[in-house]
Design a protein around this motif. Structure first.
Motif, PDB file in Angstrom:
ATOM      1  N   SER A  14       0.824  -1.193   0.000  1.00 32.71           N
ATOM      2  CA  SER A  14       0.000   0.000   0.000  1.00 32.71           C
ATOM      3  C   SER A  14       0.866   1.254   0.000  1.00 32.71           C
ATOM      4  O   SER A  14       1.963   1.269   0.488  1.00 32.71           O
ATOM      5  N   ASP A  19       0.497   1.346  -4.879  1.00 33.29           N
ATOM      6  CA  ASP A  19      -0.843   1.066  -5.379  1.00 33.29           C
ATOM      7  C   ASP A  19      -1.363   2.250  -6.188  1.00 33.29           C
ATOM      8  O   ASP A  19      -1.042   3.402  -5.900  1.00 33.29           O
ATOM      9  N   ASP A  21      -4.716   3.702  -6.372  1.00 31.67           N
ATOM     10  CA  ASP A  21      -5.785   3.465  -5.417  1.00 31.67           C
ATOM     11  C   ASP A  21      -6.769   4.623  -5.368  1.00 31.67           C
ATOM     12  O   ASP A  21      -7.125   5.091  -4.304  1.00 31.67           O
ATOM     13  N   SER A  22      -7.213   5.104  -6.530  1.00 27.82           N
ATOM     14  CA  SER A  22      -8.187   6.189  -6.553  1.00 27.82           C
ATOM     15  C   SER A  22      -9.493   5.722  -5.923  1.00 27.82           C
ATOM     16  O   SER A  22      -9.921   4.584  -6.146  1.00 27.82           O
ATOM     17  N   CYS A  25     -12.126   2.824  -7.241  1.00 27.40           N
ATOM     18  CA  CYS A  25     -11.552   1.945  -8.259  1.00 27.40           C
ATOM     19  C   CYS A  25     -11.862   0.482  -7.953  1.00 27.40           C
ATOM     20  O   CYS A  25     -12.090   0.097  -6.813  1.00 27.40           O
ATOM     21  N   CYS A 158      -8.127  -0.588 -10.156  1.00 29.15           N
ATOM     22  CA  CYS A 158      -7.063  -0.449  -9.159  1.00 29.15           C
ATOM     23  C   CYS A 158      -5.888  -1.321  -9.591  1.00 29.15           C
ATOM     24  O   CYS A 158      -6.090  -2.448 -10.037  1.00 29.15           O
ATOM     25  N   THR A 160      -2.338  -2.907  -8.011  1.00 33.13           N
ATOM     26  CA  THR A 160      -1.658  -3.087  -6.739  1.00 33.13           C
ATOM     27  C   THR A 160      -0.205  -3.491  -6.928  1.00 33.13           C
ATOM     28  O   THR A 160       0.136  -4.222  -7.849  1.00 33.13           O
ATOM     29  N   ASN A 241     -10.068  -6.998  -0.405  1.00 32.17           N
ATOM     30  CA  ASN A 241     -10.559  -5.790   0.267  1.00 32.17           C
ATOM     31  C   ASN A 241     -11.866  -5.278  -0.339  1.00 32.17           C
ATOM     32  O   ASN A 241     -12.099  -4.069  -0.426  1.00 32.17           O
ATOM     33  N   ARG A 243     -12.939  -5.426  -3.418  1.00 29.31           N
ATOM     34  CA  ARG A 243     -12.841  -4.876  -4.772  1.00 29.31           C
ATOM     35  C   ARG A 243     -11.906  -5.750  -5.595  1.00 29.31           C
ATOM     36  O   ARG A 243     -11.202  -6.606  -5.061  1.00 29.31           O
ATOM     37  N   GLU A 245      -8.520  -6.059  -7.714  1.00 29.29           N
ATOM     38  CA  GLU A 245      -7.230  -5.399  -7.817  1.00 29.29           C
ATOM     39  C   GLU A 245      -6.421  -6.057  -8.927  1.00 29.29           C
ATOM     40  O   GLU A 245      -6.273  -7.282  -8.969  1.00 29.29           O
TER      41      GLU A 245
END
Length: 282
Positions: A14, A19, A21-22, A25, A158, A160, A241, A243, A245
């Protein structure tokens, strides 16, 4: 590549630096629950299923001189700049004006009201990309203008920089062929695949072909579920999490869905600093 004939899969932590990470996303607005996707099924993209329309709204089709060629993922940059993450080999020996991006699509065979076409302003490949060995097979296309994301069919993904976990079930989407001999799929397909350890991939392909710093692989030992031709540049994603990635992009493989030959993906973790720096450059 070291005497092995590879089928390139195309037409032919993170933090700020780990990331993309908007807020918002990796999600969808059509009510699809990613946790309902298959985890370890073996039912015989190859061996996949048709995706729920617009459940992966960052997915785009890349058209080269009007012909669907590769795939990619919409990313949000700084200062209202927008980018497509794809495979560098898709762009090799092409020019900006060759490309047009098709967003908001599900069925490529029809003219959908959700579809939006946007020209490409600039394209750039990872500075360490090696076309013959497909190391660092990551590229970005900057869009000529902002997409209309105030509707459910188009949103952004997103990416990662977290390391992959061997055995984790992840997902590939694409309009690629459903067998090595077939035509591309009209409708977007999704298939689940377990991520393999770096040592397992190296043992299969050898250290001359599998570049651990920029590649990861995923697949079942028995084969039968895979990305294939025209899937290049599309995302390999894991549900984390709450979502999706993106952990990689479709790059290359030995055939499609062959036993003991998992598909190889350009690693997002291996390119994350370059991606973040590029899309956030002023």
């Amino acid at each position: 590549m070291s005497g092995i004939v590879f089928l390139v899969l195309a037409c032919f932590a993170s933090g700020v630096l780990s990331d993309i990470d908007s807020p918002g996303c990796g999600l969808n607005d059509v009510g699809f629950d990613y946790s309902t996707l298959p985890k370890v099924t073996r039912k015989r993209i190859i061996g996949g299923q048709i995706a729920t329309p617009h459940s992966f709204p960052w997915m785009v089709a890349l058209e080269h001189r009007g012909i669907f060629t590769c795939a990619g993922s919409l990313l949000k940059g700084s200062s209202n700049r927008w980018f497509i993450l794809t495979a560098a080999h898709c762009l090799h020996d092409t020019i900006v004006t060759d490309w047009k991006i098709r967003l908001g699509a599900h069925d490529l065979s029809i003219k959908e009201q959700s579809t939006e076409f946007i020209d490409v302003k600039a394209m750039m490949s990872h500075p360490l990309f090696k076309p013959l060995k497909l190391e660092h097979d990551t590229a970005l296309l900057e869009l000529e203008r902002a997409p209309r994301i105030n509707r459910p069919e188009i949103s952004f993904g997103c990416v990662t920089g977290n390391v992959t976990v061997p055995g984790e079930t992840c997902y590939v989407i694409g309009w690629g062929t459903t067998s090595e001999e077939s035509a591309p799929s009209d409708m977007l397909q999704v298939v689940e695949k377990p991520v393999m350890s770096q040592s397992s991939c190296r043992n299969i392909y050898g250290s001359n072909d599998f570049h651990e710093a920029s590649m990861i692989c995923a697949g079942f030992p028995e084969g039968g579920k895979d990305s294939c031709r025209y899937d290049s540049g599309g995302p390999l994603m894991c549900y984390r999490n709450g979502r999706m990635e993106i952990i990689g992009t479709v790059s290359w493989g030995f055939g499609c869905g062959q036993p003991n030959y998992p598909a190889v993906y350009a690693s997002a973790a291996g390119a994350i600093q370059w991606i973040v720096a590029t899309i956030n450059a002023q």
